[in-house]
Design a protein around this motif. Sequence first.
Motif, PDB file in Angstrom:
ATOM      1  N   LYS A  28     -42.195  55.125  24.878  1.00 16.52           N
ATOM      2  CA  LYS A  28     -41.642  54.723  26.218  1.00 16.52           C
ATOM      3  C   LYS A  28     -42.942  54.335  26.958  1.00 16.52           C
ATOM      4  O   LYS A  28     -43.740  55.189  27.481  1.00 16.52           O
ATOM      5  CB  LYS A  28     -40.803  55.700  26.838  1.00 16.52           C
ATOM      6  CG  LYS A  28     -39.959  55.137  27.840  1.00 16.52           C
ATOM      7  CD  LYS A  28     -38.962  56.216  28.356  1.00 16.52           C
ATOM      8  CE  LYS A  28     -37.923  55.614  29.522  1.00 16.52           C
ATOM      9  NZ  LYS A  28     -37.280  56.847  29.845  1.00 16.52           N
ATOM     10  N   ARG A  59     -36.689  47.232  23.560  1.00  7.03           N
ATOM     11  CA  ARG A  59     -36.001  46.804  24.488  1.00  7.03           C
ATOM     12  C   ARG A  59     -36.351  47.099  25.901  1.00  7.03           C
ATOM     13  O   ARG A  59     -37.216  47.987  26.037  1.00  7.03           O
ATOM     14  CB  ARG A  59     -34.698  47.880  24.483  1.00  7.03           C
ATOM     15  CG  ARG A  59     -34.477  49.200  24.764  1.00  7.03           C
ATOM     16  CD  ARG A  59     -33.215  49.816  24.963  1.00  7.03           C
ATOM     17  NE  ARG A  59     -33.032  50.921  25.564  1.00  7.03           N
ATOM     18  CZ  ARG A  59     -32.245  51.624  25.625  1.00  7.03           C
ATOM     19  NH1 ARG A  59     -30.814  51.296  25.430  1.00  7.03           N
ATOM     20  NH2 ARG A  59     -32.203  53.033  26.174  1.00  7.03           N
ATOM     21  N   ASN A  61     -36.098  48.394  29.350  1.00 10.67           N
ATOM     22  CA  ASN A  61     -35.087  49.268  30.084  1.00 10.67           C
ATOM     23  C   ASN A  61     -35.510  48.831  31.691  1.00 10.67           C
ATOM     24  O   ASN A  61     -36.383  49.478  32.269  1.00 10.67           O
ATOM     25  CB  ASN A  61     -35.357  50.768  29.810  1.00 10.67           C
ATOM     26  CG  ASN A  61     -34.231  51.587  30.530  1.00 10.67           C
ATOM     27  OD1 ASN A  61     -33.837  51.181  31.707  1.00 10.67           O
ATOM     28  ND2 ASN A  61     -34.057  52.604  29.788  1.00 10.67           N
ATOM     29  N   LYS A  63     -33.680  49.504  34.323  1.00  8.92           N
ATOM     30  CA  LYS A  63     -33.373  50.945  35.189  1.00  8.92           C
ATOM     31  C   LYS A  63     -34.548  51.719  35.226  1.00  8.92           C
ATOM     32  O   LYS A  63     -34.760  52.151  36.169  1.00  8.92           O
ATOM     33  CB  LYS A  63     -32.036  51.467  34.546  1.00  8.92           C
ATOM     34  CG  LYS A  63     -31.284  51.860  35.945  1.00  8.92           C
ATOM     35  CD  LYS A  63     -29.919  52.296  35.211  1.00  8.92           C
ATOM     36  CE  LYS A  63     -28.866  52.487  36.467  1.00  8.92           C
ATOM     37  NZ  LYS A  63     -27.701  53.065  35.763  1.00  8.92           N
ATOM     38  N   ALA A  64     -35.024  52.080  34.256  1.00 13.39           N
ATOM     39  CA  ALA A  64     -35.920  52.915  34.048  1.00 13.39           C
ATOM     40  C   ALA A  64     -37.516  52.415  34.295  1.00 13.39           C
ATOM     41  O   ALA A  64     -38.568  53.081  34.109  1.00 13.39           O
ATOM     42  CB  ALA A  64     -36.103  53.851  32.606  1.00 13.39           C
ATOM     43  N   GLU A  68     -39.242  50.383  25.941  1.00 12.86           N
ATOM     44  CA  GLU A  68     -38.896  51.269  24.937  1.00 12.86           C
ATOM     45  C   GLU A  68     -39.175  50.546  23.469  1.00 12.86           C
ATOM     46  O   GLU A  68     -38.745  49.513  23.268  1.00 12.86           O
ATOM     47  CB  GLU A  68     -37.339  51.725  25.041  1.00 12.86           C
ATOM     48  CG  GLU A  68     -37.225  52.687  26.257  1.00 12.86           C
ATOM     49  CD  GLU A  68     -35.950  53.064  26.823  1.00 12.86           C
ATOM     50  OE1 GLU A  68     -34.958  52.651  25.752  1.00 12.86           O
ATOM     51  OE2 GLU A  68     -35.599  53.626  27.700  1.00 12.86           O
TER      52      GLU A  68
END
Length: 203
Positions: A28, A59, A61, A63-64, A68
């Motif tokens: 991540k 992908r 992410n 939101k985070a 990833e």
Amino acid sequence: MQIDLEGRPRFPPAADTAITALRVETRKVPIPPHRMSPLKQHWPKIYPPLVEHLKLQVRMNVKARAVELRNSKATTDPGALQKGEDFVRAFSLGFDVDDAIALLRLDDLYIETFEIKDVKTLQGDHLGRAIGRIAGKDGKTKFAIENASRTRVVLADQKIHILGGFKNIHIAREAIVSLILGAPPGKVYGNLRTVASRMKERF
């Protein structure tokens, strides 16, 4: 375990040690808030090298605020995940996509990061002037350092990121340190020209 007639232990045949199950690893890479918009904008250029060249699953992410990465059965290069992480991290630090892609294609490229305060503790106007000396008018000094040392330099507030080969990073860092310590740009240019001509002779 059994013991044969001569008193030696007899072990059952070893099971096939070939690892059939793939160890799925995930990485991540956090993306700073100011790099989220450029990430979305350049995403069509970022994911193809990761998916097609390194055969990774990727992908974004939102939101985070992270990208990833995951290996899969299609991943052939054991170092693919690390290369992918380095590539995304280089982009998150502020390097162009094309410069960051070089990390995937060449093995001897690195990123070095240091802060102005690591060299000299500067505050207020002195700090601003040091950053100004490194950038130069319209970024000319930064470009001169990049061209002479064959590196890429990102000035992110008080942090300086340099992308390039080991020796090249050393040359760029020396020039930047001289500027932070107050050396006039003219003198730094002169030293860079000497180093650049030496490098041309060597290759």
